[in-house]
Design an enzyme around this catalytic site. Structure first.
Site, PDB file in Angstrom:
ATOM      1  N   SER A 148       5.688   6.476  19.994  1.00  0.00           N
ATOM      2  CA  SER A 148       4.588   5.778  19.319  1.00  0.00           C
ATOM      3  C   SER A 148       5.037   5.321  17.915  1.00  0.00           C
ATOM      4  O   SER A 148       5.942   4.493  17.812  1.00  0.00           O
ATOM      5  CB  SER A 148       3.374   6.714  19.295  1.00  0.00           C
ATOM      6  OG  SER A 148       2.213   6.024  19.025  1.00  0.00           O
ATOM      7  N   ASP A 231      -1.427   3.358  28.891  1.00  0.00           N
ATOM      8  CA  ASP A 231      -1.454   2.818  27.527  1.00  0.00           C
ATOM      9  C   ASP A 231      -2.314   1.561  27.572  1.00  0.00           C
ATOM     10  O   ASP A 231      -2.482   0.949  28.637  1.00  0.00           O
ATOM     11  CB  ASP A 231      -0.030   2.416  27.083  1.00  0.00           C
ATOM     12  CG  ASP A 231       0.664   3.487  26.259  1.00  0.00           C
ATOM     13  OD1 ASP A 231      -0.006   4.117  25.427  1.00  0.00           O
ATOM     14  OD2 ASP A 231       1.886   3.676  26.449  1.00  0.00           O
ATOM     15  N   HIS A 265      -0.536   7.687  27.023  1.00  0.00           N
ATOM     16  CA  HIS A 265       0.170   7.687  25.746  1.00  0.00           C
ATOM     17  C   HIS A 265       0.648   9.086  25.317  1.00  0.00           C
ATOM     18  O   HIS A 265       1.633   9.211  24.598  1.00  0.00           O
ATOM     19  CB  HIS A 265      -0.785   7.131  24.681  1.00  0.00           C
ATOM     20  CG  HIS A 265      -0.135   6.795  23.388  1.00  0.00           C
ATOM     21  ND1 HIS A 265       0.575   5.631  23.199  1.00  0.00           N
ATOM     22  CD2 HIS A 265      -0.069   7.462  22.211  1.00  0.00           C
ATOM     23  CE1 HIS A 265       1.032   5.592  21.957  1.00  0.00           C
ATOM     24  NE2 HIS A 265       0.666   6.689  21.331  1.00  0.00           N
TER      25      HIS A 265
END
Ligand code: NFK
Length: 290
Positions: A148, A231, A265
């Site tokens: 990320s 995501d 995620h």
């Protein structure tokens, strides 16, 4: 505030496993628990780069003192996610156990989080830590994995002039892995993520690898760009656009992107603590570890 951007850049909203208000806490607990377990089972060293903040440090883990002192081995550096304002170096060795069993040395790289540091400072800290590691790594191969926000920091290293600024060669930096990374920071300006970062348009552009073409890192560096099926569409697009930027505009030949089905995620990175996870196997292949 731009509500569409706020939604696209709130990964918890897109997870399908846990209630939205629980997924980030569960993620933090998972990373902390697995990092603690690794710390108990392996040998480790922490080097602090500053007396002001313990986060400005690296934690190195390995299983065999001989592997640690060898001049030719393989290292994987990990940059944690958390939108540059959450996360800790002490929770970033969650994948060390199986890597160290294969004689790969793991290095969790920490940085001062916002609002104590701004984005430019955070990147400088990471860059300096990488320069120190490269300086001390002999002929060992160095790979960098970032999740990320950490995927963003890892990708920004493409534009780091290690030779001129740190007087080190980056020839042994072999590959970069971005897991659910962000490469164009501009959409974040209109979200609450920027409340702590306080980036202006100029800083967001300068620190967006997607908008840079002043390459410094050699062209043999390999890239693995990974994102989760769960995501948001904006994260998928950021990864695919950056893949095109790397291959078409910057001329990198060895660039691959993978979507990991049925993951989100958070569990996409948590599961690299397991040696039988599809992404772990891809990382082994990428690093030529068996
Ligand atoms: N508020 C965010 C939190 C988040 O994105 C996040 C949390 C922990 C670790 C990584 C994250 N994402 C990017 O760095 C969310 O909606 O999930």
């Amino acid at each position: 505030m731009n509500s569409e951007n706020q939604k696209q850049y709130s990964p918890s909203l897109w997870n399908k496993r846990l209630p939205v208000d629980q997924v980030v806490t569960a993620h933090g607990e998972y990373l902390a628990k697995n990092s603690d377990q690794a710390r108990h089972k392996l040998l480790s060293h922490t080097f602090r780069f500053s007396d002001l903040d313990p986060e400005q440090s690296i934690e190195i883990m390995y299983s065999d003192p001989k592997a640690f002192s060898a001049t030719e081995n393989s290292n994987i550096l990990n940059f944690n996610g958390g939108y540059w304002q959450w996360g800790s170096v002490s929770d970033s060795s969650f994948m060390s156990e199986h890597f160290c069993q294969k004689n790969v040395i793991t290095v969790a790289v920490g940085y001062t989080i916002a609002p104590k540091a701004c984005m430019s400072e955070i990147f400088c800290q990471v860059e300096r830590a990488v320069a120190k590691i490269l300086e001390n790594s002999g002929k060992s191969e160095v790979f960098i994995c970032g999740h990320s926000a950490g995927g963003h920091l890892a990708s920004m290293l493409l534009f780091s002039d290690f030779k001129r600024i740190y007087h080190v060669d980056a020839f042994n930096l072999k590959g970069i892995i971005s897991v659910s990374g962000i490469f164009d920071l501009r959409p974040l300006l209109e979200t609450d993520i920027n409340d702590n970062l306080k980036m202006d348009l100029e800083e967001s552009r300068r620190l967006s690898p997607m908008l840079r073409s002043d390459l410094r890192l050699h062209k043999d560096v390999k890239f693995l760009i990974v994102y989760a099926q769960n995501d948001s569409p904006a994260f998928h697009k950021q990864s695919e656009d950056f893949k095109m930027h790397l291959s078409k505009s910057l001329g990198y030949e060895n660039v691959k992107s993978i979507e990991i089905k049925d993951f989100d995620h958070f569990n996409i990175i948590e599961n690299i603590s397991r040696d039988d996870f599809i992404l772990t196997k891809e990382i082994y292949k990428f690093m030529k570890v068996d």
